[in-house]
Design an enzyme around this catalytic site. Structure first.
Site, PDB file in Angstrom:
ATOM      1  N   CYS A 135     -10.272  -1.405  14.672  1.00 28.60           N
ATOM      2  CA  CYS A 135     -10.523  -2.817  15.008  1.00 28.60           C
ATOM      3  C   CYS A 135     -10.582  -3.063  16.522  1.00 28.60           C
ATOM      4  CB  CYS A 135      -9.458  -3.704  14.387  1.00 28.60           C
ATOM      5  SG  CYS A 135      -9.452  -3.637  12.601  1.00 28.60           S
ATOM      6  N   SER A 180      -7.202   1.770  -2.455  1.00 23.08           N
ATOM      7  CA  SER A 180      -5.962   1.048  -2.751  1.00 23.08           C
ATOM      8  C   SER A 180      -6.331  -0.347  -3.235  1.00 23.08           C
ATOM      9  CB  SER A 180      -5.128   0.950  -1.469  1.00 23.08           C
ATOM     10  OG  SER A 180      -4.150  -0.048  -1.622  1.00 23.08           O
ATOM     11  N   GLU A 191       2.232   1.685  -3.440  1.00 21.34           N
ATOM     12  CA  GLU A 191       1.154   2.167  -4.319  1.00 21.34           C
ATOM     13  C   GLU A 191       0.897   3.657  -4.074  1.00 21.34           C
ATOM     14  OE1 GLU A 191      -2.594   0.156  -3.767  1.00 21.34           O
ATOM     15  OE2 GLU A 191      -3.572   1.360  -5.307  1.00 21.34           O
ATOM     16  N   GLU A 223       0.836  -1.203   0.000  1.00 20.53           N
ATOM     17  CA  GLU A 223       0.000   0.000   0.000  1.00 20.53           C
ATOM     18  C   GLU A 223       0.874   1.257   0.000  1.00 20.53           C
ATOM     19  OE1 GLU A 223      -4.269   0.119   1.858  1.00 20.53           O
ATOM     20  OE2 GLU A 223      -2.828   0.755   3.370  1.00 20.53           O
ATOM     21  N   CYS A 280      -7.976  -1.822   3.933  1.00 17.18           N
ATOM     22  CA  CYS A 280      -7.782  -2.995   4.807  1.00 17.18           C
ATOM     23  C   CYS A 280      -9.017  -3.323   5.639  1.00 17.18           C
ATOM     24  CB  CYS A 280      -6.561  -2.809   5.696  1.00 17.18           C
ATOM     25  SG  CYS A 280      -6.600  -1.272   6.543  1.00 17.18           S
ATOM     26  N   LYS A 293     -15.053  -9.542   8.325  1.00 14.83           N
ATOM     27  CA  LYS A 293     -13.972 -10.403   7.805  1.00 14.83           C
ATOM     28  C   LYS A 293     -14.513 -11.755   7.356  1.00 14.83           C
ATOM     29  CE  LYS A 293     -10.251  -7.849   8.526  1.00 14.83           C
ATOM     30  NZ  LYS A 293      -9.456  -7.380   7.405  1.00 14.83           N
ATOM     31  N   GLU A 328     -15.623 -11.086   3.941  1.00 17.85           N
ATOM     32  CA  GLU A 328     -14.450 -10.864   3.076  1.00 17.85           C
ATOM     33  C   GLU A 328     -13.803 -12.195   2.684  1.00 17.85           C
ATOM     34  OE1 GLU A 328     -10.760  -9.411   4.860  1.00 17.85           O
ATOM     35  OE2 GLU A 328     -10.644  -7.911   3.282  1.00 17.85           O
ATOM     36  N   GLU A 351     -13.235 -13.802  -5.358  1.00 15.97           N
ATOM     37  CA  GLU A 351     -11.926 -13.441  -5.944  1.00 15.97           C
ATOM     38  C   GLU A 351     -10.771 -13.809  -5.016  1.00 15.97           C
ATOM     39  OE1 GLU A 351     -14.393 -11.364  -5.205  1.00 15.97           O
ATOM     40  OE2 GLU A 351     -13.692  -9.478  -4.340  1.00 15.97           O
TER      41      GLU A 351
END
Ligand code: SF4
Length: 397
Positions: free
Chosen positions: A315, A131, A88, A85, A111, A170, A173, A178
């Site tokens: 978190c 990102s 990037e 990241e 994230c 999560k 996710e 993908e």
């Protein structure tokens, strides 16, 4: 197939431990645990510890007693996330500063899956500002089932990755199609902190009497930068530690960016990258995030980069953590515990993690290079249509 099929955990609520117990009981599988940074600062609460008590060593011991073959640290993958990241961000910034009008600035962190879903559902036109770096949970799964599987000389299907996260999002996710190869998910099971506490009690482990033990290597070594991912502002502070040194080629005089810390819902700061003022926006809680995103949408955002975490405090205040009943003092103590673990670490910048350096040298090549891109980056979808479809159906009832 990924077992965390329900994004709100409704399906796994009654017997969350069974998929994990089944995996641990299967002698043909290598079962790996990864634990997110925020879990260690809250898990002890379910065993009577004061809020913010760090129980990292006992948590690792408990996972070993439960029968995991390897206990690794998502903080390792947080360091990896920063490499990708941070690189990037520098790439986008250099295009932007050289007048490229196509590049998407501000770059928004990716994230937090709660935040990513929010953008996909409500602001899909801004999804290219996110990102492309996967979250630490998913980077860990991708590396465990490629690099580490190769090191062990086994097929990825022989490995089961179990994530211990502070988070309900999560679970969703981990099930995104993908994040799988030939139907085999990078992360097989994602449970949250309270579910781990339940598992520990179910196995009759006396948590408070456990000795401390260390994570396994190579995917268990992390820097202080990986640790502070668990609190609001931590991702961007960690990214600045690395991006500053990569950009300026000079060592940071001051590692801590205290101007990025705190629990105000929206914060901002400017970090001077050797004459280039990088403007940073931070929000936690989606109501606050919406205000920053509206600015981006209207073209009035003053920022180059924005960090968003969906939960209050990041978190540390995740929906899967032991309940804090909205008490800000609890969140403050959890954040303080992470900052103190960061301070206690001999290495505090992600790019100095020797196991991360080894991973790039042996396997990935360059940050954001072709192999890193294939394994560690992702893409996003326009999900507004789906939401509108649901709203229309609801109206018709
Ligand atoms: Fe999950 Fe909340 Fe952390 Fe986002 S902020 S990753 S939703 S716990």
């Amino acid at each position: 197939q990924c077992v965390s099929v329900c994004p709100v955990n409704a399906l796994s609520g009654r017997n969350t431990q069974q998929p994990v117990l089944d995996a641990l009981a299967d002698p043909t599988k290598i079962v790996i645990a990864q634990t997110a940074p925020a879990v260690r600062t809250a898990l002890g609460r379910d065993f009577g510890c004061e809020p913010g008590t760090l129980v990292t060593g006992k948590m690792v011991s408990a996972l070993r007693q439960l029968g995991f073959d390897y206990v690794f640290d998502t903080d390792f993958a947080a360091d990896l996330t920063i490499m990708e990241e941070g690189t990037e961000l520098l790439q986008r910034l250099s295009k932007y500063l050289s007048g490229d009008e196509e590049v998407k600035i501000p770059m928004m962190t990716s994230c937090c899956p709660g935040w990513v879903s929010f953008v996909e559902q409500h602001f899909p036109e801004l999804r290219d500002n996110l990102s492309t770096a996967k979250s630490p949970q998913q980077m860990f799964g991708a590396i465990a089932k490629s690099y580490f599987a190769e090191k062990l000389g086994v097929d990825r299907k022989d490995i089961i990755v179990v994530s211990i996260m502070p988070c309900l999002a999560k679970k969703y996710e981990a099930c995104r199609p993908e994040f799988a190869e030939d139907g085999n998910p990078d992360v097989d099971i994602s449970i949250y902190t309270r579910e781990l506490a339940r598992l520990i009690r179910y196995a009759n482990i006396n948590f408070n009497e456990l000795p401390d033990s260390d994570f396994d290597h190579p995917l268990g070594e992390s820097t202080g930068a990986g640790v502070i991912f668990g609190t609001t502002g931590g991702v961007i502070e960690a990214a600045c530690r690395t991006a500053y040194e990569l950009y300026t080629k000079k060592p940071l005089e001051k590692i801590e960016f205290k101007e990025l810390r705190g629990l105000e819902g929206i914060r901002s700061g400017t970090i001077n990258f050797d004459g280039v003022p990088v403007k940073i926006g931070i929000a936690h809680g989606l109501g606050n995030a919406r205000k920053l995103v509206e600015e981006v949408k209207s073209g009035k955002s003053p920022y180059h980069v924005i960090e968003v975490m969906a939960c209050p405090g990041g978190c540390i205040g995740g929906g899967g953590q032991p309940f804090h009943q909205g008490r800000i003092e609890v969140l403050r103590k959890r954040a303080a515990a992470l900052y103190s673990e960061d301070e206690s670490k001999p290495l505090r910048k992600s790019h100095e993690n020797p196991y991360i350096q080894q991973l790039y040298k042996e396997y990935l090549g360059e940050p954001c290079g072709p192999k890193a891109h294939k394994l560690l980056h992702t893409h996003y979808f326009d999900r507004k249509e789906v939401i509108n479809m649901f709203l229309e159906t609801d109206k018709d009832k």
